[in-house]
Design an enzyme around this catalytic site. Structure first.
Site, short mmCIF file in Angstrom:
data_model
loop_
_atom_site.label_atom_id
_atom_site.label_comp_id
_atom_site.label_asym_id
_atom_site.label_seq_id
_atom_site.Cartn_x
_atom_site.Cartn_y
_atom_site.Cartn_z
N ARG A 29 0.84 -1.21 0.00
CA ARG A 29 0.00 0.00 0.00
C ARG A 29 0.87 1.26 0.00
NH1 ARG A 29 -4.95 -2.07 0.24
NH2 ARG A 29 -5.13 -4.04 1.36
N ASP A 30 0.42 2.24 -0.78
CA ASP A 30 1.13 3.52 -0.84
C ASP A 30 1.05 4.22 0.52
OD1 ASP A 30 1.92 5.55 -3.49
OD2 ASP A 30 1.68 6.45 -1.50
N ASN A 84 4.03 6.32 -13.63
CA ASN A 84 4.68 7.58 -13.98
C ASN A 84 6.12 7.29 -14.39
OD1 ASN A 84 2.42 9.18 -13.32
ND2 ASN A 84 2.90 8.98 -11.14
N VAL A 93 10.03 8.10 -7.37
CA VAL A 93 10.84 6.97 -6.90
C VAL A 93 11.35 6.22 -8.12
CG1 VAL A 93 10.89 4.84 -5.55
CG2 VAL A 93 9.50 6.77 -4.76
N HIS A 97 7.19 1.19 -10.74
CA HIS A 97 6.01 0.83 -9.95
C HIS A 97 4.76 1.20 -10.72
CE1 HIS A 97 7.49 4.82 -8.81
NE2 HIS A 97 6.22 5.21 -8.64
#
Ligand code: 5GP
Ligand code: ZN
Length: 111
Positions: A29-30, A84, A93, A97
């Site tokens: 989870r973010d 992204n 980051v 992902h």
């Protein structure tokens, strides 16, 4: 990579809120969720972004994991899956992902 936050979550060095893990993919989870469901799906190996992925099998595994997690998270009304890539997209980051977002409606186009 020891200085990569996502590598450290994959290895267990830093505790993440894991929702799925196998030999090639980890999902957690973010820490700063942008929707009721906000899960990050990452390769266990350090790859900077989808631009340098170049591995069809790993790509398929990441996407299959995302779709399975959408099911287990109950996102039957739909979801958004986004990765992204680079500065224009706001990648913060540098470990590939996928964001799996769901549980509310999303606007289009994105900002
Ligand atoms: P990006 O901006 O690269 O597309 O997405 C990076 C995401 O990673 C952001 O949504 C951010 O909240 C998340 N994030 C950054 N550091 C951590 C962390 O230490 N743990 C978790 N679970 N998420 C993180
Ligand atoms: Zn990494």
């Amino acid at each position: 990579m020891t200085d990569c936050i996502f590598c450290r979550i994959v290895s267990g060095e830093i505790k993440g809120d894991l929702v799925y893990q196998d030999e090639s993919v980890t999902a957690f989870r973010d820490v700063n969720p942008q929707a009721p469901v906000h899960v990050l799906i990452v390769p266990n190996t350090h790859i900077a972004s989808i631009a340098t992925l170049g591995d069809a099998e790993l790509s398929q595994r990441l996407l299959a994991a995302a779709v399975r997690i959408a099911e287990t998270e109950g996102l039957s009304h739909g979801f958004r899956l986004v990765t992204n890539t680079g500065p224009d997209a706001g990648q913060s980051v540098p470990h590939l992902h996928w964001h799996l977002l769901g549980g509310r409606p999303f606007g289009w186009p994105p900002g």
